[in-house]
Design an enzyme around this catalytic site. Structure first.
Site, mmCIF file in Angstrom:
data_model
loop_
_atom_site.group_PDB
_atom_site.id
_atom_site.type_symbol
_atom_site.label_atom_id
_atom_site.label_comp_id
_atom_site.label_asym_id
_atom_site.label_seq_id
_atom_site.Cartn_x
_atom_site.Cartn_y
_atom_site.Cartn_z
ATOM 1 N N ASP A 67 0.967 -1.603 0.044
ATOM 2 C CA ASP A 67 0.212 -0.349 -0.391
ATOM 3 C C ASP A 67 1.086 0.990 0.091
ATOM 4 O O ASP A 67 1.804 1.019 0.124
ATOM 5 C CB ASP A 67 -1.229 -0.109 1.086
ATOM 6 N N GLU B 40 2.948 5.298 -3.524
ATOM 7 C CA GLU B 40 3.268 5.846 -5.527
ATOM 8 C C GLU B 40 4.160 6.525 -5.090
ATOM 9 O O GLU B 40 5.283 7.199 -6.444
ATOM 10 C CB GLU B 40 1.972 6.880 -4.338
ATOM 11 N N ASP C 66 -8.851 3.839 -2.360
ATOM 12 C CA ASP C 66 -10.321 4.064 -1.527
ATOM 13 C C ASP C 66 -11.434 5.576 -2.112
ATOM 14 O O ASP C 66 -11.379 6.469 -1.899
ATOM 15 C CB ASP C 66 -8.986 5.423 -0.095
#
Ligand code: GLC
Length: 761
Positions: free
Chosen positions: A368, A371, A446
């Site tokens: 997770d 980025e 999300d």
């Protein structure tokens, strides 16, 4: 400018253009090689136009205007770069494509909004967006997964275009000029692959051969996953697992979110998870697998070995000065970031993960915040001038931002294989670039518990599949905000038919396990989770097809009905494989919807009622009903219900046959967990259905492969309103039973090792 045109495979043309007089050696994070060499093109130069011809493909280059046009085997132009369409402005590459009047554009990885991307602007820059819909962020242009690959569809003919450039790109698709698609990149060169088509499966077969295919996952990953940010202690996790078994709701996987760690230090368990290994063993005993979340940010703490080792190894992304690691705030507070673009770092990370996996017996990893997210960084990520010491030499973060997650997943995959060399890893990633499918499955990040996000998940997942990423799913029930019983029921109905089936929600949101909203919701969720488990043989064969050919499991209607203009316009329903049409209810209070059934005959899955295709129909659906249709001529294998994928040895497979002129199913099986299938220890068999004058027949092809199938019996269930009386195996009568109330004819056939035919009338 320097340019190079080459035919890299049958039907795939590569065009490279660089601003100077020479092309630089190509550096790609995504592209492999085609196995078969393409035929050499024939080149003809006449009246200032060079024509490259090879096996049904033609590229014309007008040397006076610089216009390129790509033609398919019927001579139809499928991609055109008008004169002057390729440019470099201040060294930044730009291109412009002519869009045909009825041309539609799909793909680009993860996008919000409708299925067809024409009319939208999309920025390819992996971004952490909380609550990712346009209603929350009206100017939303970027999401977590950026893939510069599009599929164009016009009048039933498809083509693909991939720009192999990881820098930030902006795609203005039919905006502001209606007939142009303008693409700008911040850096790099023009390196385009044009997939001539015209058939969608050929395009994805080519694209996935170039960028890699999803490896066949372990079967348990196809089961139902339960997650929450976070199940906060060993006790809570075990109670959760037992609750699933007590309530007889099938489940295979429990996800451990960040609170399992010691103050968010990766590769550790905190106090509330003391005896973590015992907990994971206990989970295994009752048939659960575990996924542990791993974020890239490493807590700055000189006492923490992972941090000190990373420093010592010089394994971290550097700040723009190039002198010290760049820091950013993530869950652990001030953190540093491993430089996954370097082989040395990936190796180190793989070792850490593998040791952690082995020590605690974790089954899979969930990557997770990759980025990478830095709450205090520009655009919530690292400074674009940060420095990476990549496999291709030093580069700025701006050059490699989009591939950071894929390289982290690559390290994670290597780690999982090191820990369990004989097993297929299952990894989940939030971000990715072209080729992420080789390393990990993805989820869509999300979203929120909004009806609108339930609807958006369909085009989002369909476009991911069209971008080469078949194993994808959205958080069922929604991540942020508060779910309701009705929303959970509808979401579970939809998600049961998506490749990844995980219920996950935020720490501040109301709990949303299947039972928290009362009996009715629980019963609905249980029913659809059960159906997912009954459908596993169908799903597994579709996964194998995706792993072998790149064909998505979850398909837009036009994938199956490419020449149907109405099918190309529908983005709120989809096909799972070629047999099932799924048309979820997407509105609060909704009890009916319009469903487009393409030409042909369809069957209502629940009632068996025959429905005529080639039209939109109004379908009524109570809260417990998902509108679900079966295409005529389908063969769908079902298995007995299990509480988890490894619960029972399955010896009987039920083949439901819905009559039609003809049909086929590519049956696939193996042990579901090991890598032995790579050595041919698998079994493949074509099952064909044909309609005779007064009945029907199934032909089981010769099994291929060396897997010893545990299946002893095929239970054939023919859906037929007309009474059927007899079934035969190669001429010999079999005992069959017709159930008039249900319109079903049922008989058993032994699983014979050679080809055989069963017929009925
Ligand atoms: C991110 C993830 C979410 C996770 C949370 C805490 O928001 O997208 O799935 O639960 O971080 O780890």
């Amino acid at each position: 400018m320097a340019a190079e045109l080459s035919l890299v495979a049958e039907g795939v043309v590569r065009l490279r253009v660089a601003p100077g007089l020479q092309l630089r050696p190509a550096q790609s994070w995504s592209v492999g090689h085609f196995s078969a060499k393409a035929t050499a093109p024939e080149i003809v130069l006449s009246k200032g136009v060079a024509r490259f011809n090879a096996k049904g493909v033609e590229v014309r280059c007008d040397l006076r205007t610089g216009e390129f046009s790509f033609l398919d085997s019927s001579g139809m132009e499928i991609v055109r770069l008008p004169g002057g369409a390729i440019r470099f402005e201040d060294g930044k590459p730009q291109l412009s494509l002519a869009l045909g009047e009825r041309e539609q554009i799909f793909g680009l990885g993860q996008t919000s909004g409708p299925l067809n991307k024409r009319g939208q602007t999309r920025e390819l820059w992996n971004t952490d967006v909380l609550g990712h819909s346009r209603s929350i962020h009206p100017g939303l242009r970027s999401l977590y997964i950026s893939i510069p690959f599009v599929i164009s569809l016009r009048d039933g003919r498809a083509a693909g275009l991939f720009w192999d450039n990881a820098a930030k790109q902006t795609w203005e698709i039919g905006v502001p000029e209606g007939d142009r698609c303008r693409v700008n990149a911040e850096l790099g060169e023009i390196d385009l692959y044009v997939f001539i088509g015209p058939w969608l499966p050929d395009i994805l077969r080519g694209y996935s051969e170039l960028t890699g295919r999803m490896p066949l996952p372990p079967r348990w990953a196809l089961g139902y996953h339960q997650s929450r940010y976070s199940y906060g202690s060993r006790r809570e996790v075990l109670a959760l697992a037992r609750e699933f078994r007590r309530r007889q709701i099938p489940c295979d996987v429990i996800h451990l979110d960040i609170h399992y760690m010691n103050d968010y230090r990766v590769f550790t368990f905190g106090k509330r998870f003391s005896k973590a290994r015992a907990m994971l063993r206990e989970l295994h005993k009752i048939g659960f697998r575990s996924m542990a979340i791993i974020d890239p940010g490493i807590k700055v703490d000189p006492q923490y070995t992972i941090y000190s080792e990373a420093r010592k190894l010089r394994a971290l992304v550097l700040d723009p000065s190039g002198k010290k690691p760049i820091t950013g705030k993530v869950w652990p507070g001030e953190s540093v970031f491993p430089d996954f673009t370097s082989e040395k770092v990936r190796r180190w990370w793989a070792e850490q993960q593998s040791a952690f996996q082995t020590e605690f017996e974790i089954d899979g990893f969930w990557n997770d915040m990759n980025e990478p997210a830095a709450f205090d960084g520009p655009g919530k990520t690292l400074d674009g001038r940060a420095i990476h010491r990549t496999d291709f030499g030093p580069k700025t973060h701006a050059e490699v931002h989009n591939i950071y997650a894929s390289q982290m997943a690559r390290a994670s995959r290597a780690g999982a294989l090191a820990a369990r060399p004989r097993e297929r890893p299952f990894l989940l990633s939030r971000d990715g670039f072209a080729g992420i499918q080789k390393q990990a499955a993805v989820w869509t990040g999300d979203n929120s518990s909004f009806w609108e996000h339930l609807g958006e998940s369909i085009p989002m997942l369909l476009n991911l599949g069209l971008s080469g990423v078949p194993f994808c799913g959205a958080d069922a029930g929604g991540f942020m905000e508060h779910c309701t019983g009705e929303l959970l029921a509808r979401w579970t109905q939809l998600a049961a038919f998506t490749p990844l089936f995980r219920n996950h929600c935020n720490d501040t949101a109301r709990a949303q396990e299947p039972w928290v909203f009362g009996q009715e919701t629980e019963d609905i969720c249980r029913r659809y989770i059960q159906l997912r488990y009954q459908l596993l043989p169908y799903l597994y064969s579709l996964f194998e097809e995706a792993a072998r050919t790149g064909t998505p499991l979850m398909r837009p209607m036009f994938w199956e009905f490419q020449n149907d203009a109405d099918a190309a316009r529908v983005g709120d329903q989809f096909m799972l494989g070629s047999a099932l049409l799924v048309a979820p209810i997407l509105q609060q209070g909704g009890r009916a919807r319009s469903v487009y059934l393409p030409r042909g005959t369809w069957f209502n899955f629940w009632t068996g009622e025959e429905v005529k295709g080639g039209q939109f129909s109004l379908i009524i659906a109570s809260l417990s009903t998902l509108p679900l249709f079966v295409r005529s001529g389908s063969i769908i294998p079902f298995q007995e219900l299990q509480q988890h994928t490894g619960e029972k040895k399955i010896e009987t497979i039920t083949l439901h046959v819905w009559p039609g002129a003809q049909g086929r199913f590519n049956w696939y099986e193996d042990d579901g967990i090991s890598n032995d299938f790579e050595r041919g220890i698998s079994l493949r068999r074509l099952i064909e259905y044909g309609e005779g004058a007064r009945g029907g027949a199934l032909v089981f092809g010769e099994p291929e492969g060396n897997f010893a199938s545990p299946i002893k019996c095929w239970r054939v269930i023919v859906h037929s309103k007309a009474r059927l009386k007899t079934a035969r195996l190669e001429g010999q009568a079999l005992a069959g039973q017709y159930v008039p109330e249900l319109g079903l004819f049922i008989f058993d056939v032994p699983n014979l090792p050679d080809t055989f035919k069963v017929s009925w009338k």
